[in-house]
Scaffold this active site. Structure first.
Site, PDB file in Angstrom:
ATOM      1  CG  ASP A 473      -2.205   0.716   1.042  1.00  0.00           C
ATOM      2  OD1 ASP A 473      -2.290   1.538   0.117  1.00  0.00           O
ATOM      3  OD2 ASP A 473      -3.144   0.478   1.829  1.00  0.00           O
ATOM      4  CG  ASP A 543      -9.688   2.057  -0.268  1.00  0.00           C
ATOM      5  OD1 ASP A 543      -9.235   0.923  -0.480  1.00  0.00           O
ATOM      6  OD2 ASP A 543      -9.066   2.917   0.375  1.00  0.00           O
TER       7      ASP A 543
HETATM    8  C1  GLA Z   1      -5.808   1.810   2.107  1.00  0.00           C
HETATM    9  C2  GLA Z   1      -6.216   0.609   1.302  1.00  0.00           C
HETATM   10  C3  GLA Z   1      -7.244  -0.192   2.055  1.00  0.00           C
HETATM   11  C4  GLA Z   1      -6.686  -0.613   3.386  1.00  0.00           C
HETATM   12  C5  GLA Z   1      -6.248   0.611   4.176  1.00  0.00           C
HETATM   13  C6  GLA Z   1      -5.547   0.212   5.448  1.00  0.00           C
HETATM   14  O1  GLA Z   1      -6.842   2.741   2.194  1.00  0.00           O
HETATM   15  O2  GLA Z   1      -6.699   0.988   0.049  1.00  0.00           O
HETATM   16  O3  GLA Z   1      -7.618  -1.322   1.311  1.00  0.00           O
HETATM   17  O4  GLA Z   1      -5.607  -1.495   3.201  1.00  0.00           O
HETATM   18  O5  GLA Z   1      -5.372   1.424   3.406  1.00  0.00           O
HETATM   19  O6  GLA Z   1      -5.127   1.302   6.169  1.00  0.00           O
END
Ligand code: GLA
Length: 724
Positions: A473, A543
C-alpha cells in the site's frame, strides 16, 4: 512486424500488424511523417512537405525558425525555433537553454534491451529501431528507441540522452514519446479522486495546450498516466484512436499542443515541473517507456490491444495466467480491531466457504490500533498477536488457506520507533514543518540504507509467517520533497529517484520470493498504472466496492488495463463508502470482472449467505479463465447510461462467452433492452447454458440478446453462452 529503411527518401517504415509509423530524416531533422492504420511506404514521400502552408516553410536558412516551428519533429527540442510543447529541454553549464537534436544515424536489431531499474515491456519476437539525433554544440545525443512486437499493434518507445561533452548538462525536460498527428481529435483521460478513480472524460482538442498529470509523487487518483486521442466520430466499436500509456508510477504529464495550422502534437513523459536531472560528462539518462498504439476499430479495440500487450509483454508474475486465490481480507471486516482469535475465526469461515487465502490487512505491527502510529515498525503487534506471526501462519495453513499480509513500506509514522531512531528518514525540508497526511510521513526511498532496512524487515516477516501474498500500500502523497543526500542543484532528481527506489525494493523482494503474489495499492487505486503491473499482476482498483460505483471505476480502468489485473472484492451492504444497499449477487457479479475476493465479516453471515458465497466462488472458478485470458467487450457506457450496464468476456477462440448485466437503477416501464454482442463467430450457433436456448452468432451481434427483466436497484445477472 517489419522495420524498413528506404535509403532514397531517408524514410523509416515501422509496420505492426495493422499500423504504420513513418519517420523521415529531412533537412537534418527527424520528422513523424505518419502514424496510423497500415500504409505502404511509397505513400509517404510527400508527407513532410510543409511548403504549401501560407507563411513559410522553406528550408532557406533565413526562414529556418519558421520552418522549425511547423516541422513535425519526432523529438522536438526547446529554444531553437519550435515554440510548441518541447520533448527535450537542456540547460548548459553557462545557463543557456537551447537544444536542437538533428538526425545522425540509426540501428535496427532483433529483440529489445532491458531498461535497467525501470519497469519495461519485453518479448521474444520483437525488433527495435534506434535513431540517434545529436546536438553538436552541447555534445549531446538523443537515442529514440522504438520496439515492435510480432503479435501486437503496440510500439514501445523510450529515449536515452547522453552527454559526450566535458561539462555537466542539466536536463529540464525529457519526455518519453512524441506524436504528430493531422486531423481533429478528442482527448480521453481517466480522472478522479479517492474512491472515484479513473472516471472517463472526453473533450475536444482546441488550439493550444491541454494536459493532465501528476506532481504528487504517485501516478495518482487525480489523473492516470494514459490518454487516448480519437477522431470525433470514434465510438466503442469503430473509428480511429491513438493510445499513449506510460510505464511509470510517479509524476507524469500527458500533454497535447495543437498549433495554429491545426497540427496536433501529443507528448507523454516525466512531469517537467518536478524533474531536473544533472548529466555529468559521459553519463546518460534513460526515460521510462511509453506504449503507443493505434487502431481504426474504436475504443474497444484499443483496450483489447493494451490488455493483450500487458498480459504478454509487461506483467511478469508467474501468477499471470494462474487462477488467483479467492481471498478474504479483514480490513472492512475488522479495521484495526482484531487479534489472532478474530483472524482465525475469519479463516475458519473462509475455509468453510471454500476460499483460498486470508489477508491480514493494516494493524498487525508495532502498536498500531488506529492510523496514527507505527508505520515503519514492521514487527508483530504483540498484544494482538502474542504468539507471533509464525504460529498464526501455521494455523491458517492448517485450515487449508494461504496467508497474505499488508505492508505500507514507503511510510513512517512520527509516532514510531523507527522515527525515534531515524527522524531524518522522513521526507522533509529542514526548517520547514512536515505536512502530515493520515498522520504519516513518507520515507526517503532514494536512500539505499532505508531500502535495506525495509527489505530486511519485510523478508523476515514473509519468511516467518510463511506469507505467499503481499498487499503493498501507499497511502499518502508526497509533500516537501527533498533529500539530504542530494546536493542542492540535484534536488530536482528527487521524485524520479524516489520511484527508482520503490522499483528497486519491489525487484529485490520478487527476486527473494519469486512466487510471491504482489498486489499493488495506493489508498485504493492511486497507483494503478503500467509501471506497477510490471511487478504486481494485480492492483487494488479502488476502496469503493459498491457495485454501482465499481461499474464506472472498472469501466474506466479497462480502457487501458486488463480486467484480470483489477483487484475486486465483495464487501458489505450497506456499503462503507457510499452507504448504498445492493444485492449480494450484484456485488459478486461486479467482482467477477476482476480478481475475486471478499472483504466483510463473513463470521456474521447466515448459513444461507455462506451458501451463496460457495455458489459465487463456483462461478468464479468456472468463469475466471475467460476474464484472465479472454477478450473484454464493454457493451454499454455507464457514463452515458447510468441506469444499466453490461459487459462481456469472450474466449479467444469465440467458443465461450460470459455476459454480465447490471441494472443500477430500476425505473418504471423500462424499455426492453437488446445487447448487441461482439466478438462472436457469426455463423456459429451458441447455447445459453442456463435456458438451453440457441442463437446464431450473427443474430446475437446484429439483433442482440434480450436482457432478462431485472427488478430493483443494483440487480444483476450472468448469461453464459457456449458455442455448439
Ligand atoms: C488503504 C487501502 C485499504 C486498506 C487501508 C488500510 O486505504 O486501500 O484497502 O488497506 O489502506 O489502512
Amino acid at each position: 512486424m517489419q522495420i524498413e529503411f528506404v535509403e532514397k527518401s531517408q524514410l523509416f517504415c515501422l509496420h505492426t500488424g495493422h499500423t504504420t509509423m513513418l519517420l523521415q530524416a529531412a533537412d537534418g531533422h527527424l520528422g513523424m511523417a505518419y502514424y496510423g492504420p497500415s500504409v505502404t511506404a511509397q505513400d509517404a514521400v510527400s508527407l513532410l512537405e510543409t511548403k504549401e502552408c501560407a507563411f513559410t516553410p522553406t528550408v532557406m536558412p533565413r526562414e529556418l525558425a519558421n520552418y522549425r516551428n511547423a516541422y513535425p519533429h519526432a523529438y522536438p527540442g526547446y529554444g531553437c525555433g519550435d515554440y510548441r510543447e518541447a520533448a527535450l529541454r537542456v540547460t548548459a553549464a553557462n545557463g543557456a537553454s537551447a537544444v536542437c537534436p538533428l538526425y545522425q544515424n540509426y540501428r535496427i536489431y532483433d529483440g529489445k534491451p532491458e531498461l535497467s531499474g525501470l519497469p519495461h515491456s519485453f518479448g521474444s519476437d520483437c525488433r527495435t529501431l534506434e535513431i540517434t539525433l545529436a546536438d553538436e554544440p552541447l555534445s549531446l545525443t538523443v537515442t529514440l528507441r522504438y520496439t515492435l512486437f510480432a503479435d501486437s499493434d503496440v510500439i514501445a518507445q523510450s529515449v536515452r540522452i547522453d552527454n559526450h561533452g566535458t561539462a555537466p548538462l542539466m536536463l529540464d525536460r525529457a519526455m518519453s514519446a512524441c506524436l504528430t498527428l493531422a486531423g481533429q481529435y478528442d482527448m480521453i483521460t481517466l480522472n478522479g479522486e479517492w474512491a472515484r478513480e479513473r472516471h472517463v472524460q472526453r473533450v475536444p482538442l482546441h488550439t493550444g495546450r491541454q494536459s493532465v498529470g501528476s506532481i504528487c509523487g504517485i501516478s495518482s487518483h487525480f489523473h492516470n498516466p494514459f490518454f487516448a486521442l480519437c477522431e470525433p466520430e470514434t465510438t466503442e466499436t469503430q473509428g480511429r484512436v491513438y493510445g499513449l500509456c506510460f510505464v511509470y508510477s510517479g509524476n507524469f504529464e500527458a500533454v497535447t499542443d495543437v498549433d495554429n495550422n491545426g497540427s496536433v502534437r501529443a507528448l507523454m513523459g516525466l512531469h517537467p515541473e518536478t524533474f531536473r536531472w544533472e548529466l555529468q560528462p559521459d553519463e546518460g539518462f534513460q526515460t521510462p517507456e511509453v506504449l503507443l498504439t493505434c487502431t481504426a476499430g474504436g475504443l474497444g479495440a484499443m483496450s483489447r490491444c493494451y490488455h493483450d500487450f500487458m498480459r504478454r509483454h509487461l506483467i511478469r508474475s508467474p501468477w499471470l495466467y494462474r487462477e488467483r486465490p479467492v481471498l478474504i481480507n479483514n480490513w472492512e471486516a475488522t479495521y484495526f480491531d482484531f487479534n489472532a482469535e478474530k483472524i482465525l475465526a475469519l479463516a475458519d469461515a473462509a475455509a468453510d466457504c471454500g476460499m483460498d487465502l486470508l489477508v491480514m490487512d493494516d494493524g498487525w505491527f508495532g502498536r498500531r490500533n488506529s492510523d496514527d502510529s507505527s508505520l515503519g515498525d514492521w514487527f508483530v503487534h504483540t498484544e494482538k498477536l502474542p504468539d507471533g506471526i509464525a504460529p498464526l501462519g501455521e494455523a491458517i495453513r492448517k485450515k487449508g488457506l494461504r496467508f497474505g499480509i499488508w505492508f505500507e513500506p514507503e511510510m513512517i509514522s512520527p509516532d514510531s520507533m523507527l522515527f525515534q531512531a531515524h527522524p531524518d528518514w522522513a521526507v522533509q525540508i529542514p526548517g520547514r514543518p512536515l505536512t502530515l497526511s493520515r498522520a504519516q510521513c513518507v520515507l526517503d526511498m532514494t536512500r539505499p540504507e532505508i531500502r535495506d532496512y525495509l527489505f530486511a524487515r519485510m523478508c523476515s516477516i514473509i519468511r516467518e509467517g510463511g506469507i505467499s501474498y503481499v498487499k503493498w500500500d501507499m497511502n499518502r502523497r508526497i509533500t516537501e520533497a527533498f533529500s539530504p543526500t542530494l546536493p542542492p542543484h540535484r534536488q530536482g532528481e528527487f521524485f524520479h529517484r524516489y520511484m527508482l527506489g520503490v522499483y528497486d525494493l519491489m525487484e529485490r523482494l520478487l527476486e527473494a520470493f519469486p512466487d510471491l503474489l504482489l498486489e499493488g495499492c495506493a489508498g485504493g487505486g492511486g497507483r494503478f498504472d503500467a509501471g506497477m503491473l510490471y511487478y504486481c499482476p494485480q492492483i487494488w482498483t479502488s476502496d469503493d466496492t459498491d457495485a454501482a460505483e465499481r461499474v464506472k471505476i472498472q469501466y474506466g480502468t479497462s480502457l487501458c488495463y486488463p480486467p484480470s489485473a483489477m483487484g475486486a472484492h465483495v464487501s458489505a451492504s450497506p456499503n462503507h463508502t457510499v452507504a448504498r444497499n445492493s444485492d449480494f449477487a450484484a456485488r459478486a457479479h461486479t467482482a467477477l470482472a476482476g480478481t475475486f475476493g471478499y472483504e466483510l465479516d463473513i463470521t456474521k453471515l447466515s448459513e444461507d449467505e455462506r451458501a451463496q458465497i460457495r455458489a459465487q466462488i463456483a462461478d468464479y472458478r468456472r468463469f475466471s479463465p475467460l476474464v484472465r485470458e479472454g477478450d473484454c467487450y464493454r457493451l454499454t457506457n455507464p457514463f452515458e447510461d447510468g441506469d444499466f450496464a453490461a459487459w462481456m468476456f469472450a474466449a479467444k477462440d469465440g467458443s465461450e462467452i460470459l455476459i454480465t448485466c447490471m441494472q443500477i437503477m430500476c425505473r418504471p416501464h423500462m424499455p426492453y433492452r437488446f445487447l448487441r454482442l461482439q466478438g462472436l463467430i457469426p455463423d456459429a450457433s451458441y447455447t445459453d447454458t442456463q435456458t438451453g436456448e440457441h442463437f446464431s452468432g450473427s443474430l446475437l451481434m446484429q439483433a442482440g440478446l434480450r436482457v432478462p427483466k431485472l427488478w430493483g436497484d443494483s440487480r444483476s445477472c450472468l448469461i453464459h453462452l457456449k458455442k455448439d
